[in-house]
Write an enzyme that holds these catalytic residues in place. Structure first.
Site, short mmCIF file in Angstrom:
data_model
loop_
_atom_site.label_atom_id
_atom_site.label_comp_id
_atom_site.label_asym_id
_atom_site.label_seq_id
_atom_site.Cartn_x
_atom_site.Cartn_y
_atom_site.Cartn_z
N GLY A 1 49.22 33.22 48.75
CA GLY A 1 48.90 34.35 47.88
C GLY A 1 47.70 35.04 48.47
O GLY A 1 47.72 35.46 49.63
N CYS B 1 49.04 28.60 53.56
CA CYS B 1 48.47 29.92 53.80
C CYS B 1 47.18 30.12 53.00
O CYS B 1 46.17 29.51 53.34
CB CYS B 1 49.52 30.99 53.53
SG CYS B 1 49.17 32.52 54.39
N HIS C 1 54.54 29.55 55.54
CA HIS C 1 55.17 29.30 54.24
C HIS C 1 56.51 28.61 54.40
O HIS C 1 57.53 29.29 54.41
CB HIS C 1 55.42 30.64 53.53
CG HIS C 1 54.21 31.39 53.14
ND1 HIS C 1 53.63 31.26 51.90
CD2 HIS C 1 53.46 32.30 53.80
CE1 HIS C 1 52.58 32.05 51.82
NE2 HIS C 1 52.45 32.69 52.96
N GLU D 1 58.07 27.12 52.18
CA GLU D 1 58.80 27.24 50.90
C GLU D 1 59.68 28.48 50.85
O GLU D 1 60.61 28.53 50.06
CB GLU D 1 57.82 27.22 49.72
CG GLU D 1 56.95 28.46 49.52
CD GLU D 1 55.76 28.57 50.49
OE1 GLU D 1 55.64 27.70 51.37
OE2 GLU D 1 54.99 29.53 50.35
N1 GLN Z 1 45.69 36.75 53.69
C1 GLN Z 1 45.76 35.90 52.54
C2 GLN Z 1 44.40 35.35 52.16
O1 GLN Z 1 43.43 35.59 52.78
C3 GLN Z 1 46.70 34.75 52.75
C4 GLN Z 1 48.12 35.25 52.83
C5 GLN Z 1 49.15 34.32 52.31
O2 GLN Z 1 48.87 33.36 51.59
N2 GLN Z 1 50.37 34.62 52.63
O3 GLN Z 1 44.31 34.62 51.22
#
Ligand code: GLN
Length: 201
Positions: free
Chosen positions: A50, A82, A177, A179
């Site tokens: 996220g 992520c 990811h 998932e």
């Molecule tokens: N760029 C997002 C962050 O800094 C991470 C992106 C992701 O979770 N897909 O949290």
């Protein structure tokens, strides 16, 4: 406790549903975790992808930062993808002003480490710890691990050497990811950590 392990998905922001569905498919009982009482009843936690700065802010306003830090320190198995990996890192580079993480993994990660051209991409990754079959990995504004401490195992690197999957004890993190691709092996590995923890005296 007989039957399925009870695992949490931190449900403050991010791709919570994908993780919950995948974990249920693997036979786990899933609790969406937003409050300390919910954290207290799970035997493992997934921190979804996220936006880490948002997950950070919400975790502080929901009074979750300290309970999650304490749970990690007490040995709770955690898997972060992520933004979730960013939340597990002891050091976050290129965070927004005042951005904090839960920490626990002796790593430094750089947010949004791929340039605009390659903000999102998919690739096949060799992950020897998960077997011969390569992992289909989707990267979305992904971080990269730029430093690993002595107790951190590197599970996967990109062809240029960039570290994208790490493990330290029962903490697991991926820049990508699994998932979203129906790749289940990282979650299975996380559930093995959960089972090991439950069998501990
Ligand atoms: N760029 C997002 C962050 O800094 C991470 C992106 C992701 O979770 N897909 O949290």
């Amino acid at each position: 406790m007989a039957g399925s392990p009870r695992v949490g998905v931190l449900a403050l922001q991010g791709d919570v549903r994908e993780h919950a569905a995948l974990l249920r498919g693997l036979g786990a009982e899933v609790v969406l975790v937003r409050r300390p009482e919910e954290l207290a009843i799970v035997d493992g936690l997934v921190i979804p992808g996220g936006e880490s700065s948002v997950i950070d802010k919400l975790s502080r306003s929901f009074g979750m930062q300290i309970p999650i830090r304490d749970a990690i320190a007490a040995g709770l198995p955690v898997y972060g993808t992520c933004a979730g990996l960013i939340m597990l890192a002891d050091e976050v580079l290129d965070g927004i002003e005042g951005q904090e993480s839960f920490g626990g993994m002796d790593i430094s990660v750089r947010r949004n480490a791929f340039g605009r051209q390659t903000e999102s991409f998919e690739t096949a990754l060799d992950v020897p710890a998960l077997g011969d079959e390569p992992v289909r990995a989707t990267f979305i504004r992904a971080p990269i691990v730029v430093r690993t401490g002595d107790h951190v195992d590197v599970l996967a690197t990109l062809p240029d050497g960039g570290i994208v999957a790490v493990e330290q004890g029962r903490l697991l993190g991926t820049s990508f990811h699994p998932e979203v691709d129906g790749e289940t092996r990282f979650h299975e590995r996380f559930l093995v950590h959960v089972g090991d923890r439950l069998r501990e005296p």
